[in-house]
Design an enzyme around this catalytic site. Structure first.
Site, short mmCIF file in Angstrom:
data_model
loop_
_atom_site.label_atom_id
_atom_site.label_comp_id
_atom_site.label_asym_id
_atom_site.label_seq_id
_atom_site.Cartn_x
_atom_site.Cartn_y
_atom_site.Cartn_z
CB SER A 198 48.78 36.37 30.16
OG SER A 198 49.17 37.72 30.08
CD GLU A 233 48.92 38.43 34.61
OE1 GLU A 233 49.37 37.51 33.91
OE2 GLU A 233 48.64 39.55 34.16
#
Ligand SMILES: Cc1ncc(COP(=O)(O)O)c(C=O)c1O
Length: 381
Positions: A173, A169
């Protein structure tokens, strides 16, 4: 007491409850410190007007079928064209969700004989895609580019002849920190591999024009990027940016793309509007960054340590029960903050995941951080 075929599920739910892992649905619980609607677009007048205009020009609510059958609508194609221009990608493919897109890409593109090296903290949907695929899969410690390279070298030394994939990523998150993108692309290039970058939390917020942290890499043959549309873009669905060949391959082989009703054309129209807003209202991003800096400064002042520096500010508590009590307490004070527990995050790292969005203002952030400090002091382990 529930008996019969439901008993085993009921027993498990009771166990989740005992371990502080039971999840229940709740509605919004005060000032928004939990959504991913970073730019405050979801309920914005421009998004609403775009949907009304789309309805008025006859855009249907439902696609009526798979993209490969009658479900392919001019709105999907218009969005993909606009997105390819915006993100400078050779082509873009629109999926119904980021979850479906991650499963589609990772179960379809890495082939038998390939190696997929992924950061240990990638999203559940990436895990699901890798699990469904045929390549060998190796996790590496979080943000450890050296471990990525070692894994590829060991695999080659052991006779691996396929293609290596690196899966990360760009902005994590649950931790709010960034991937070492430039090290990773060098490794991918050196080993003739692909780099797959999930930009879910960077899209619209970070990088040139809000194009994400991979903005400079997009358009390269060995880079595939996922931009989800349900976070800063305020809508839903996800755009996969890749070369034409890769997108054609996904259209031919990705089961979540082929065997699903296409996303609502209305949804596609709203995402196109969100991209227009990103281009035409850069001040939104500037306002968000100012708020994020403000929140990180207040956080550092109050807690004596730096925050993540981004719009995702995790406060790691550790114990599940204490994390839940703290979240409930913050909610009762009017701040919508949620407890994130294992297995979403590693065992022993239950946390409050605080997000900064344009749905709140600076005085509300100050009050939230003051209240958080009180809750930390009073909700003892
Ligand atoms: C990093 C990451 N990737 C993918 C997804 C899935 O995206 P979507 O919510 O559009 O299914 C999420 C959302 O939870 C996410 O945080």
């Amino acid at each position: 007491m529930i008996s019969g075929p439901l008993a085993r599920y009921d027993t498990k739910l009771k166990q989740f409850h005992q371990k502080g892992r039971l999840r229940v649905l709740g509605t919004d619980a005060g000032a928004d410190f939990t959504s991913n609607d970073y730019l405050g677009l979801a309920a914005s007048p421009r998004m609403r007007a775009a949907l009304v205009a789309a309805l008025e020009r006859g855009v249907p609510a439902g696609a009526g079928g798979s993209r490969l059958l009658r479900g392919n609508h001019a709105e999907h194609e218009a969005l993909e064209e606009a997105a390819a221009i915006f993100f400078r990608s050779e082509r873009m493919l629109y999926f119904g969700s980021g979850y479906a897109a991650n499963v589609a890409v990772l179960s379809t593109l890495p082939q038998r004989g390939d190696l997929v090296v992924h950061d240990a903290l990638v999203h559940a949907s990436a895990y699901e895609g890798m699990r469904a695929g045929r390549a060998e899969v190796v996790p590496v410690p979080h943000n450890d580019a050296g471990a990525v390279e070692d894994a590829i070298r060991s695999w080659r030394a052991a006779g691996g002849t396929g293609c290596p994939w690196i899966v990360v990523e760009s902005l994590y998150s649950m931790d709010g920190n960034r991937a070492p993108m430039f090290d990773l692309i060098e490794i991918a290039d050196r080993h003739n591999g692909f780099l797959y970058i999930d930009e879910a939390h960077a899209t619209g917020v970070h990088g040139i024009d809000g194009r994400g942290y991979a903005a400079n890499l997009e358009g390269r043959d060995n880079v595939i990027v996922l931009h989800t549309c349900g976070k800063a873009l305020g809508s839903s669905g996800a755009l996969v940016g890749a070369s034409r060949v890769i997108c054609d391959f996904l259209v031919n082989r990705a089961r979540p793309f082929i065997y699903a009703t296409a996303p609502s054309p209305l949804q596609a129209a709203s995402v196109r509007q969100a991209l227009a807003i990103l281009s035409e209202e850069p001040e939104r991003r500037a306002r968000l960054h100012a708020l994020v800096d403000f929140a990180n400064e207040r956080f550092a002042e109050r807690f004596g340590r730096a925050g993540s520096g981004t719009q995702i500010l995790p406060v790691i508590i550790g114990d599940n029960g204490r994390t839940i009590r703290m979240a409930e307490r913050m909610q009762s004070e009017g701040f919508d903050i949620r407890a994130i527990r294992p297995p979403t995050v590693p065992a022993g790292t239950a946390r409050l995941r605080i997000t900064i969005t344009l749905n709140v203002d600076a005085p509300t952030i100050t009050r939230m951080i003051d209240q958080l400090a009180v809750a930390m002091a009073e909700e003892t382990p």
